[in-house]
Write a protein that holds these residues in place. Structure first.
Motif, PDB file in Angstrom:
ATOM      1  N   GLY A  90     -12.365  -6.696  54.951  1.00  0.00           N
ATOM      2  CA  GLY A  90     -13.696  -7.222  54.669  1.00  0.00           C
ATOM      3  C   GLY A  90     -14.205  -6.921  53.281  1.00  0.00           C
ATOM      4  N   ARG A  91     -13.313  -6.561  52.353  1.00  0.00           N
ATOM      5  CA  ARG A  91     -13.716  -6.213  50.994  1.00  0.00           C
ATOM      6  C   ARG A  91     -13.467  -7.380  50.045  1.00  0.00           C
ATOM      7  NH1 ARG A  91     -10.407  -1.161  49.400  1.00  0.00           N
ATOM      8  NH2 ARG A  91     -11.511  -1.557  47.445  1.00  0.00           N
ATOM      9  N   PRO A  92     -14.512  -7.813  49.309  1.00  0.00           N
ATOM     10  CA  PRO A  92     -14.346  -8.899  48.323  1.00  0.00           C
ATOM     11  C   PRO A  92     -13.792  -8.337  47.020  1.00  0.00           C
ATOM     12  CG  PRO A  92     -16.644  -8.216  48.412  1.00  0.00           C
ATOM     13  CD  PRO A  92     -15.912  -7.375  49.424  1.00  0.00           C
ATOM     14  N   LEU A  93     -12.476  -8.252  46.935  1.00  0.00           N
ATOM     15  CA  LEU A  93     -11.847  -7.534  45.826  1.00  0.00           C
ATOM     16  C   LEU A  93     -12.110  -8.171  44.465  1.00  0.00           C
ATOM     17  CD1 LEU A  93      -8.403  -6.480  47.351  1.00  0.00           C
ATOM     18  CD2 LEU A  93     -10.615  -5.312  47.417  1.00  0.00           C
ATOM     19  N   LEU A  94     -12.234  -9.486  44.403  1.00  0.00           N
ATOM     20  CA  LEU A  94     -12.530 -10.121  43.117  1.00  0.00           C
ATOM     21  C   LEU A  94     -13.901  -9.686  42.606  1.00  0.00           C
ATOM     22  CD1 LEU A  94     -11.182 -13.749  43.698  1.00  0.00           C
ATOM     23  CD2 LEU A  94     -10.242 -12.023  42.146  1.00  0.00           C
ATOM     24  N   LEU A  95     -14.851  -9.565  43.510  1.00  0.00           N
ATOM     25  CA  LEU A  95     -16.184  -9.100  43.131  1.00  0.00           C
ATOM     26  C   LEU A  95     -16.146  -7.645  42.664  1.00  0.00           C
ATOM     27  CD1 LEU A  95     -18.858 -10.416  45.675  1.00  0.00           C
ATOM     28  CD2 LEU A  95     -18.691 -10.857  43.231  1.00  0.00           C
ATOM     29  N   ALA A 167      -3.968  -2.744  44.924  1.00  0.00           N
ATOM     30  CA  ALA A 167      -3.743  -1.358  44.500  1.00  0.00           C
ATOM     31  C   ALA A 167      -4.574  -1.020  43.268  1.00  0.00           C
ATOM     32  CB  ALA A 167      -2.261  -1.139  44.214  1.00  0.00           C
ATOM     33  N   ALA A 168      -4.710  -1.964  42.345  1.00  0.00           N
ATOM     34  CA  ALA A 168      -5.491  -1.712  41.127  1.00  0.00           C
ATOM     35  C   ALA A 168      -6.955  -1.456  41.472  1.00  0.00           C
ATOM     36  CB  ALA A 168      -5.361  -2.892  40.176  1.00  0.00           C
ATOM     37  N   GLU A 170      -8.125  -0.423  44.376  1.00  0.00           N
ATOM     38  CA  GLU A 170      -8.198   0.830  45.125  1.00  0.00           C
ATOM     39  C   GLU A 170      -8.098   2.030  44.193  1.00  0.00           C
ATOM     40  OE1 GLU A 170      -8.712   3.451  48.172  1.00  0.00           O
ATOM     41  OE2 GLU A 170      -9.057   1.287  48.095  1.00  0.00           O
ATOM     42  N   ASP A 171      -7.228   1.942  43.189  1.00  0.00           N
ATOM     43  CA  ASP A 171      -7.088   3.047  42.238  1.00  0.00           C
ATOM     44  C   ASP A 171      -8.397   3.304  41.498  1.00  0.00           C
ATOM     45  OD1 ASP A 171      -4.474   3.414  42.945  1.00  0.00           O
ATOM     46  OD2 ASP A 171      -3.632   2.341  41.220  1.00  0.00           O
ATOM     47  N   MET A 172      -9.123   2.242  41.153  1.00  0.00           N
ATOM     48  CA  MET A 172     -10.394   2.420  40.443  1.00  0.00           C
ATOM     49  C   MET A 172     -11.443   3.043  41.366  1.00  0.00           C
ATOM     50  SD  MET A 172     -10.664  -0.872  37.872  1.00  0.00           S
ATOM     51  CE  MET A 172     -10.273  -2.164  39.063  1.00  0.00           C
ATOM     52  N   ASN A 173     -11.431   2.668  42.635  1.00  0.00           N
ATOM     53  CA  ASN A 173     -12.350   3.293  43.587  1.00  0.00           C
ATOM     54  C   ASN A 173     -12.043   4.772  43.751  1.00  0.00           C
ATOM     55  OD1 ASN A 173     -14.321   1.377  44.906  1.00  0.00           O
ATOM     56  ND2 ASN A 173     -12.461   0.184  45.161  1.00  0.00           N
ATOM     57  N   VAL A 174     -10.752   5.109  43.799  1.00  0.00           N
ATOM     58  CA  VAL A 174     -10.340   6.511  43.938  1.00  0.00           C
ATOM     59  C   VAL A 174     -10.803   7.332  42.738  1.00  0.00           C
ATOM     60  CG1 VAL A 174      -8.337   8.046  44.007  1.00  0.00           C
ATOM     61  CG2 VAL A 174      -8.389   6.009  45.448  1.00  0.00           C
ATOM     62  N   CYS A 175     -10.781   6.727  41.554  1.00  0.00           N
ATOM     63  CA  CYS A 175     -11.210   7.430  40.342  1.00  0.00           C
ATOM     64  C   CYS A 175     -12.653   7.911  40.427  1.00  0.00           C
ATOM     65  CB  CYS A 175     -11.057   6.512  39.124  1.00  0.00           C
ATOM     66  SG  CYS A 175      -9.353   6.266  38.571  1.00  0.00           S
ATOM     67  N   LEU A 176     -13.456   7.277  41.276  1.00  0.00           N
ATOM     68  CA  LEU A 176     -14.871   7.633  41.381  1.00  0.00           C
ATOM     69  C   LEU A 176     -15.210   8.355  42.681  1.00  0.00           C
ATOM     70  CD1 LEU A 176     -16.548   4.354  40.031  1.00  0.00           C
ATOM     71  CD2 LEU A 176     -16.112   6.479  38.787  1.00  0.00           C
ATOM     72  N   SER A 177     -14.218   8.644  43.496  1.00  0.00           N
ATOM     73  CA  SER A 177     -14.495   9.192  44.823  1.00  0.00           C
ATOM     74  C   SER A 177     -14.454  10.715  44.894  1.00  0.00           C
ATOM     75  CB  SER A 177     -13.494   8.621  45.834  1.00  0.00           C
ATOM     76  OG  SER A 177     -12.163   8.978  45.482  1.00  0.00           O
ATOM     77  N   ALA A 240     -10.909   2.404  32.618  1.00  0.00           N
ATOM     78  CA  ALA A 240     -10.721   1.474  31.498  1.00  0.00           C
ATOM     79  C   ALA A 240      -9.246   1.214  31.258  1.00  0.00           C
ATOM     80  CB  ALA A 240     -11.384   2.025  30.241  1.00  0.00           C
ATOM     81  N   GLU A 241      -8.437   2.276  31.400  1.00  0.00           N
ATOM     82  CA  GLU A 241      -6.980   2.117  31.190  1.00  0.00           C
ATOM     83  C   GLU A 241      -6.380   1.191  32.244  1.00  0.00           C
ATOM     84  OE1 GLU A 241      -2.845   2.582  31.757  1.00  0.00           O
ATOM     85  OE2 GLU A 241      -4.281   3.507  33.154  1.00  0.00           O
ATOM     86  N   ILE A 242      -6.824   1.310  33.501  1.00  0.00           N
ATOM     87  CA  ILE A 242      -6.338   0.427  34.571  1.00  0.00           C
ATOM     88  C   ILE A 242      -6.719  -1.015  34.263  1.00  0.00           C
ATOM     89  CG2 ILE A 242      -6.576  -0.160  37.010  1.00  0.00           C
ATOM     90  CD1 ILE A 242      -7.018   2.826  37.573  1.00  0.00           C
ATOM     91  N   LEU A 243      -7.960  -1.210  33.811  1.00  0.00           N
ATOM     92  CA  LEU A 243      -8.446  -2.562  33.519  1.00  0.00           C
ATOM     93  C   LEU A 243      -7.690  -3.206  32.366  1.00  0.00           C
ATOM     94  CD1 LEU A 243     -12.296  -1.932  33.787  1.00  0.00           C
ATOM     95  CD2 LEU A 243     -10.927  -3.336  35.337  1.00  0.00           C
ATOM     96  N   GLU A 244      -7.241  -2.397  31.417  1.00  0.00           N
ATOM     97  CA  GLU A 244      -6.600  -2.947  30.216  1.00  0.00           C
ATOM     98  C   GLU A 244      -5.090  -3.088  30.350  1.00  0.00           C
ATOM     99  OE1 GLU A 244      -8.325  -4.277  27.818  1.00  0.00           O
ATOM    100  OE2 GLU A 244     -10.074  -3.700  28.993  1.00  0.00           O
ATOM    101  N   ARG A 245      -4.522  -2.675  31.450  1.00  0.00           N
ATOM    102  CA  ARG A 245      -3.083  -2.853  31.629  1.00  0.00           C
ATOM    103  C   ARG A 245      -2.742  -4.343  31.632  1.00  0.00           C
ATOM    104  NH1 ARG A 245      -2.381   1.127  36.857  1.00  0.00           N
ATOM    105  NH2 ARG A 245      -2.787   3.132  35.781  1.00  0.00           N
ATOM    106  N   PRO A 246      -1.719  -4.749  30.894  1.00  0.00           N
ATOM    107  CA  PRO A 246      -1.339  -6.167  30.905  1.00  0.00           C
ATOM    108  C   PRO A 246      -1.038  -6.679  32.312  1.00  0.00           C
ATOM    109  CG  PRO A 246      -0.246  -5.032  29.100  1.00  0.00           C
ATOM    110  CD  PRO A 246      -0.918  -3.975  29.923  1.00  0.00           C
ATOM    111  N   THR A 247      -0.416  -5.837  33.132  1.00  0.00           N
ATOM    112  CA  THR A 247      -0.096  -6.281  34.495  1.00  0.00           C
ATOM    113  C   THR A 247      -1.371  -6.491  35.316  1.00  0.00           C
ATOM    114  OG1 THR A 247       0.177  -3.938  35.120  1.00  0.00           O
ATOM    115  CG2 THR A 247       2.166  -5.194  34.567  1.00  0.00           C
ATOM    116  N   THR A 248      -2.376  -5.622  35.098  1.00  0.00           N
ATOM    117  CA  THR A 248      -3.639  -5.770  35.825  1.00  0.00           C
ATOM    118  C   THR A 248      -4.362  -7.043  35.402  1.00  0.00           C
ATOM    119  OG1 THR A 248      -3.881  -3.358  35.956  1.00  0.00           O
ATOM    120  CG2 THR A 248      -5.836  -4.681  36.384  1.00  0.00           C
TER     121      THR A 248
END
Length: 421
Positions: A90-95, A167-168, A170-177, A240-248
């Motif tokens: 039920g998570r809108p991941l694009l948002l 996974a990308a 989820e990793d960003m959510n973990v960074c703030l948890s 920021a590093e996760i967001l800037e990865r070419p694969t992401t």
């Protein structure tokens, strides 16, 4: 459907369906830099009823819509937008990704502006337009010119996001948890959930409820007030590093395209010239997901992603189509049209020929040896009075609108004077 006009825009797409009463449904708008947006608006100023359908949240499509509404807030009576799909949890991941980008990205590039537009689109439309706003997802439908159109994609629930993209996020959510982070981290996660909930509630109402839009705007303003503190969080550089990865970045772009609106007319009985499959910016995976809902043949098929090879689906070779629309006038990142389209017996209608390897190598249109069944006596397209004489009207009622004039399906002909149409 009386006719279709496919506009050559500098980036993106713009296809206009015209009804019997001159009503129009504009599917995307693109970025009409090479043309004149005022001329486009004048072209449809005399129609009684205008609708707009945005198939996907791409910066060019959003910029074109913004320009139209800034010139005239009453341009459209109804505006249809893609609903934000949710995964099996039920998570809108694009948002969620858009919110992370807005808060933590260090680059204010097109991708950043695109995400900001996605977050602010409802508020913008509420303030700048008097249109009724609707969200489209698999299972929804709408009516235009007496024809019902069914939305085949995207799925609103249990959407199959790729593992890499999930996974990308989820990793960003973990960074703030972490409980050891300042309280602003938890406050952002709380506001993020509230914003997504309000966004989804907005998509579930038809037309949109202004109160839900106001709530979204209030929550986003609260996030904006936290921006300085959020930027200073110890985990901010990691996000920021996760967001800037070419694969992401690439997988996010792919997910945006995959969630594009795909729709077709609802058949009343047998095949007709109303049969049309609009694919937006769909990926081959999107087409596979709706394969069981497709007809055996269509009068018109819109090629996804400017006809690019990466968006070619094997299904296009298995279903018949009398005509194929290819909006390949995207000059920002030109990509060759898939050679498979050339091999099909369908008549192709391309807005720009510079991306066509066939024309560049042969010097002539790939349609010249194709049979057109809209002629009084079916024959090669060169027998079409509209192509041959560059006058009158096209029997297929499909027109390519360029800054130079109106072109026929024979792309090696000179453009037709706009006044002769």
């Amino acid at each position: 459907m009386r006719s279709i006009e496919i506009h050559d825009v500098s980036c993106g797409e713009c296809i206009v369906l015209q009804g019997a009463n001159k009503d129009i449904l504009m599917v995307d708008c693109g970025d009409p830099k090479t043309g004149n947006i005022s001329d486009m608006m004048k072209r449809y100023a005399g129609v009684a009823y205008r609708d707009f359908l945005l198939t996907h949240y791409h910066e060019a499509e959003l910029r074109g819509l913004h320009r139209l509404l800034k010139i005239n807030p009453n341009t459209f009576d109804r505006i249809f937008l893609p609903a934000s799909p949710c995964d099996r949890h039920g998570r809108p991941l694009l948002l969620e990704f858009a919110l992370f980008t807005y808060v933590f990205s260090n680059h204010k590039d097109d991708s950043y502006l695109e995400n900001l537009s996605l977050l602010r689109i409802f508020d913008f439309l509420l303030k700048k337009s008097k249109s009724r706003i609707f969200a489209l997802a698999m299972g929804s439908s709408f009516q235009f010119d007496g024809v019902i159109y069914d939305v085949l994609w995207p799925a609103a629930a249990e959407y199959p996001f790729s593992g890499l993209f999930s996974a990308a996020v989820e990793d960003m959510n973990v960074c703030l948890s972490s409980p050891f982070l300042p309280g602003e981290a938890g406050e952002f996660l709380k506001l993020k959930e509230q914003f997504c909930a309000a966004y989804l509630a907005c998509c579930r109402t038809s037309p949109f409820n202004p109160e839900n839009i106001t709530r979204m705007n209030t929550i986003l303003n609260s996030i904006e007030k936290l921006l300085p503190q959020l930027k200073r969080l110890p985990s901010a550089p990691d996000i920021a590093e996760i967001l800037e990865r070419p694969t992401t970045r690439e997988t996010y772009r792919r997910e945006q395209q995959a969630a594009s609106v795909i729709f077709q007319n609802r058949r009343k009985s047998e095949a007709s010239t109303d049969d049309i499959l609009m694919t937006g910016s769909a990926t081959p995976e999107s087409m596979d997901a709706v394969s069981d809902k497709l007809y055996d043949g269509y009068y018109i098929l819109k090629a996804p992603q400017h006809g690019a090879a990466g968006a070619w689906s094997h299904l296009f070779g298995e279903i018949s189509a009398s005509h194929i629309l290819i909006s390949n006038g995207n000059n920002r990142k030109p990509e060759s049209v898939a050679s498979e389209y050339v091999d099909l017996p369908s008549i192709k209608h391309c807005t720009d020929c510079t991306a066509c390897a066939w024309l560049q190598n042969s010097g002539c249109s790939c349609n010249r040896m194709n049979c057109c069944y809209e002629l009084h006596e079916p024959g090669l397209t060169i027998k079409c009075p509209y192509c041959h004489n560059q006058d009158g009207s096209a029997p297929c009622a499909i027109y390519r609108i360029t800054v130079e004039g109106v072109r026929s399906c024979l792309c090696d002909h000179k453009p037709i004077n706009m006044n002769k149409l």
